[in-house]
Scaffold this motif. Structure first.
Motif, short mmCIF file in Angstrom:
data_model
loop_
_atom_site.label_atom_id
_atom_site.label_comp_id
_atom_site.label_asym_id
_atom_site.label_seq_id
_atom_site.Cartn_x
_atom_site.Cartn_y
_atom_site.Cartn_z
N GLN A 183 3.52 52.44 55.77
CA GLN A 183 2.14 52.23 55.32
C GLN A 183 1.21 53.28 55.93
OE1 GLN A 183 1.01 48.17 56.15
NE2 GLN A 183 2.86 47.32 55.24
N HIS A 184 0.23 53.66 55.14
CA HIS A 184 -0.78 54.63 55.59
C HIS A 184 -2.15 54.14 55.14
CE1 HIS A 184 2.46 57.39 56.68
NE2 HIS A 184 3.01 57.09 55.52
N PRO A 185 -2.84 53.37 55.98
CA PRO A 185 -4.13 52.80 55.57
C PRO A 185 -5.12 53.83 55.06
CG PRO A 185 -3.41 51.85 57.65
CD PRO A 185 -2.47 52.97 57.34
N ARG B 159 -4.72 54.76 51.00
CA ARG B 159 -4.58 53.66 50.05
C ARG B 159 -5.06 54.05 48.65
NH1 ARG B 159 -8.00 49.67 51.11
NH2 ARG B 159 -6.68 47.99 50.35
N GLN C 100 -1.52 49.85 47.50
CA GLN C 100 -2.57 49.23 48.31
C GLN C 100 -2.37 49.41 49.81
OE1 GLN C 100 -2.45 44.97 48.69
NE2 GLN C 100 -0.46 44.82 47.68
N PHE C 101 -1.15 49.72 50.23
CA PHE C 101 -0.89 49.95 51.65
C PHE C 101 -0.75 51.45 51.96
CE2 PHE C 101 1.04 45.70 50.92
CZ PHE C 101 0.15 44.97 51.71
N ASP D 78 3.49 42.63 42.81
CA ASP D 78 2.59 42.84 43.96
C ASP D 78 1.33 43.60 43.56
OD1 ASP D 78 4.32 41.56 45.61
OD2 ASP D 78 5.20 43.37 46.46
N PHE E 260 -4.08 44.82 41.00
CA PHE E 260 -4.83 46.06 41.19
C PHE E 260 -4.73 46.97 39.95
CE2 PHE E 260 -3.31 44.76 45.41
CZ PHE E 260 -4.53 44.54 46.02
#
Lengths: 555, 307
Positions: free
Chosen positions: B76-78, B81, B95-96, B267, B271
């Motif tokens: 994950q790489h905030p 996103r 989203q992550f 998931d 979005f």
């Protein structure tokens, strides 16, 4: 699909745990003494001043909701919501849609506004005596139910007796735990209701307010489970039709106590299970607003298609609970290691779209006036994680994290963050009914798994978190944490009227939790509500998803 | 030799009377039935080529995705996103902040673990049952078919959802559930083919020779209905891909966070308006694999029918 919590412990549906806010709450400026002294309603309502400020994206004019906001009286608005998973019953409901619908029909002694301020409704004044053990509420005169029955103290007593009867299985029982028991309510004359408490509790008005959402006042002869058939209340609207699969219709209550309100002639609510479908309905104009918005979906749309998003700060929180009586978390160092392994700003960004405020592993949210200011913010420290685990004699920490579907994103973020410091997390995702099901005293997953994530919707007082969650033998103490010093401080906090004393006791509680880490609080979140600014004026979000349409108008 | 028909179409010349018939023609059923299907002839069909390319391509991806993926599909790489497809991330991020291309590539493996195994289970057991029932007939056949009839009328998706919900999700559970629901379908097809074969002289001849029952099945009948079994296998493989993705989409397949395609679509579908790429590409992956398998199956079916 939007996932709205059916968590029975939520004081409202979970949008508060999924609809965070960037607004840092404004600290309370007014004292609690005014509330305790029970002076006029205005002073009382200022008990918690501006716990969270509100902003509105895409429709700046709606941040204030005075009067009609320039809108038109009359007309009907259509709102969207997910179908309620629980029965439409004021006594037993615990999901956001059911609560909002009931709030259109039934009223409370006191309303809780979006800033957590108490607003007089069926009660015009309240006062305490006996060192905070006895509370008297003066009822508003001239209030009648929609069938013409006058409201009196005996009716209010019957309403609370109904909530306090365990046979009715009301969610309100948890809020009254250790504070008020059956038989503690009495009528003093026609217009005064007296509550005799088990112990001094200076925040008691919150427990009979909308903040304890089951405490809507119903007729004395109300039978639990009959609300859809006999929807009689003192609220601003009348329920004219209800279908659990499609929606509900309301018309203006001509007998509403606040003359001239509500401004709308009627309200229609349409149910859609899928959040994306609800959002498309809003964009297309099929609905004028949403009752329960998912912040990460609606905030990016603010300003387009006349969509406005009202955001409000709050005290909703998803707590990572660690069982202090089960390996590997029996040692404090291990729990602290997990706390230091987490990147809280990363959680804020990934889970809450960057909207919210950081938590510090205790339950005195920044929104509460007593929040400690001298406790350093915990931050990720990989070296400390290593040293703490080494001190605990653990080479490789591995544990299972249990959660229900609404907290899936949170769990994935935690798993990823802990993996980066060498901690392995196995995910145990469960359906909500299973996660919160089972025997609440012996095996329900949310209280008995080694580590779990539980969403707690916003509460207006810290005691509503502390008493059930971390006091010794609290009814929802999933960590099994027991600390006599914390118990004593919590009791002292509840009894104290002096803000300085309350802050001192809150500090003791916060430091104990921060040090012992039975729970990890990464972020405090708020709520958002989306609507069409070209159709509606005055619709506001609420930290607990509550719905007040008395001053809403068509644009 | 070529001949021209009345409409001017050029057709293959018929075998000369009394001459040696060409291999693989109707004049030599036994040899043709036992001979391998000619892949070169099948490949002439464009659809087969496309289908084969898609199927083989995804198998290669499933096997070697760690070497093909540009990033860790789980990392994950905030700060990254919901990046749209572009130079840094060809298919964007979710989203992550996870790389969608890497997740699509990695998502092939769980699908192609479950689908072939489930197909093998369903086709293996179903073929055996159908073969035995078709050749033996009698009371065993009647009982087995009625049991399979009951299983066949049960809504497979609902049944799968119930079983997975009760047994818990795992690759083993998925394989067992999907494979079990294939058994009646395969068994009925194979039984029908076996019923035809059992009346043929070569089977009767084998019986008269005293050939044991199981030998009769394996050495005589099975080779002659291999085409039917093969068609069933490819058809069920496509169904298995779709079933596995559907169960994952419903949250009953892979564990949380899995890059499996159905799970990714589920998931990210909330979005859809903010990040269409997070849904589109996993959905295209499912579609391309199912289409690829279907194209191959269709060509095989035509070949078998032509025989």
């Amino acid at each position: 699909m939007a996932e709205f919590s059916t968590n029975p412990i939520d004081i409202s549906v979970n949008p508060t745990t999924r609809a965070p806010t960037t607004e840092h709450p404004v600290r309370a400026l007014l004292t609690r003494r005014g509330l305790f002294a029970g002076a006029g309603a205005g002073g009382l309502a200022a008990f918690l001043a501006a716990c969270g400020s509100s902003t509105s994206d895409g429709d700046p004019g709606t941040a204030a909701t005075s009067g009609t906001g320039g809108g038109k009286r009359g007309g009907v608005i259509t709102l969207g919501a997910p179908p309620p998973p629980t029965a439409l019953d004021p006594v037993t409901m615990y999901d956001g849609t059911a609560i909002a619908l009931v709030q259109l029909v039934a009223d409370y002694l006191i309303w809780l506004d979006p800033d957590f301020r108490l607003q007089p409704r069926l009660a015009t004044a309240w006062a305490s005596s006996d060192g905070g053990r006895t509370w008297s509420f003066t009822l508003r005169k001239g209030v009648v139910f929609s069938d013409g029955t006058p409201l009196d103290a005996a009716t209010v007593k019957a309403s609370f007796d109904r909530l306090l009867d365990p046979a009715n299985k009301s969610s309100a029982l948890s809020a009254f735990d250790t504070v008020l028991k059956a038989g503690g309510v009495s009528a003093s004359g026609a217009n005064t209701v007296v509550f005799r408490l088990e112990r001094p509790f200076s925040d008691f008005p919150y427990l009979v307010s909308a903040g304890n959402y089951n405490s809507a006042v119903l007729k004395a002869d109300y039978k639990v489970g009959t609300f859809p058939q006999k929807p009689i209340g003192t609220g601003p609207f009348l329920l004219t039709s209800y279908n659990v699969g499609t929606g509900a219709s309301f018309t203006r209550n001509p007998k509403y106590w606040d003359a001239g309100k509500p401004y709308l002639e009627g309200v229609k609510v349409t149910f859609r299970k899928d959040a994306q479908a609800d959002l498309l309905a809003l964009q297309s104009g099929a609905i004028d607003g949403q009752i329960l918005s998912q912040a990460d979906l609606v905030i990016p749309l603010a300003g387009s298609n006349s969509i406005a998003v009202d955001k409000v700060g709050g005290t909703g929180v998803t707590v990572l609970t660690l069982r202090v009586d089960k390996p590997p978390f029996t040692r404090k160092e291990v729990r602290q290691a997990v706390a230091y392994a987490l990147d809280r700003p990363g959680v804020l960004t990934s889970v809450y779209n960057g909207i919210g405020v950081l938590g510090n592993d205790h339950l005195i949210a920044p929104a509460f006036p007593a929040a400690p200011t001298d406790l350093p913010q915990r931050a990720k420290d990989a070296a400390k994680v290593t040293s703490l685990l080494s001190a605990a004699g653990i080479d490789h920490l591995r544990f299972t994290l249990s959660f229900d579907v609404p907290n899936k994103s949170y769990a994935l973020v935690i798993q990823d963050q802990l993996k980066r410091v060498g901690i392995t997390v196995d995910l145990d995702q469960q359906p909500s009914d299973k996660f919160y099901g089972g025997n609440q005293d012996t095996d329900t997953p949310w209280l008995f798994t080694t580590a779990n994530l539980v969403g707690w919707a916003g509460r207006p007082t810290p005691s509503q978190f502390i008493i059930p969650m971390v006091k010794s033998h609290g009814v929802w103490n999933g960590s099994k944490y027991a600390n006599p010093a914390l118990d004593a401080a919590a009791n002292a906090y509840d009894a104290a009227t002096d803000p300085a004393e309350r802050k001192k006791q809150a500090g003791i509680i916060a430091r104990a939790l921060n040090e012992d880490v039975p729970i990890i609080v990464n972020v405090w979140n708020g709520a958002a509500r989306a609507y069409r600014s070209d159709r509606i004026k005055g619709l506001r979000s609420h930290p607990s998803g509550f719905l007040d349409l008395t001053t809403v108008t068509r644009a | 030799m070529k001949v021209t028909d009345l409409k001017g179409a050029v057709t293959a010349a018929p075998p000369e009377r009394g001459g040696e018939p060409a291999a693989g023609t109707l004049a030599d059923p036994v040899r043709r039935a036992r001979g391998p299907l000619d892949p070169r002839r099948l490949a002439r069909h464009l659809s087969f080529a496309v289908g084969g390319f898609l199927l083989v391509g995804w198998i290669v991806v499933a096997l070697f995705w760690p070497h093909l993926a540009p990033a860790d599909p789980m990392a994950q790489h905030p700060d990254l996103r919901m990046r749209a497809p572009g130079a840094g991330h060809l298919l964007g991020t979710d989203q992550f902040g996870r790389d969608v291309l890497s997740r699509v590539l990695a998502g092939a493996r769980p699908v192609l673990e479950v689908a072939p195994l489930a197909t093998a289970l369903g086709v293996g057991v179903g073929s055996l049952l159908g073969l035995v029932c078709g050749v033996r007939r009698g009371l065993f056949d009647e009982i087995a078919m009625r049991v399979l009839d009951v299983l066949a009328v049960f809504p497979s998706l609902i049944g799968a959802v119930v079983v997975v919900a009760l047994a818990g999700r795992s690759t083993t559970t998925l394989v067992l559930v999907i494979g079990t629901f294939f058994v009646p379908i395969v068994a009925r097809s194979v039984r029908a083919a076996a019923l035809t074969e059992r009346e043929k002289p070569y089977v009767e001849a084998a019986r008269l020779r005293g050939e044991p029952f199981w030998s009769l099945l394996w050495r005589e009948v099975l080779p002659n209905i291999a085409g039917t079994v093969l068609v069933e296998a490819t058809s069920r493989l496509g169904d298995a891909v779709f079933a596995a993705s559907t169960l994952s989409f419903l949250g009953l397949g892979q564990p949380p966070g899995s890059p499996e395609w159905g799970a990714s679509v589920a998931d990210n579908r909330v979005f859809l308006q903010q990040g269409w790429w997070t849904v589109l590409f996993p959905a295209l992956a499912v579609g391309s694999l199912v289409v690829g398998v279907a194209l191959v199956a269709d060509n095989l079916r035509e070949r078998v029918a032509a025989r």
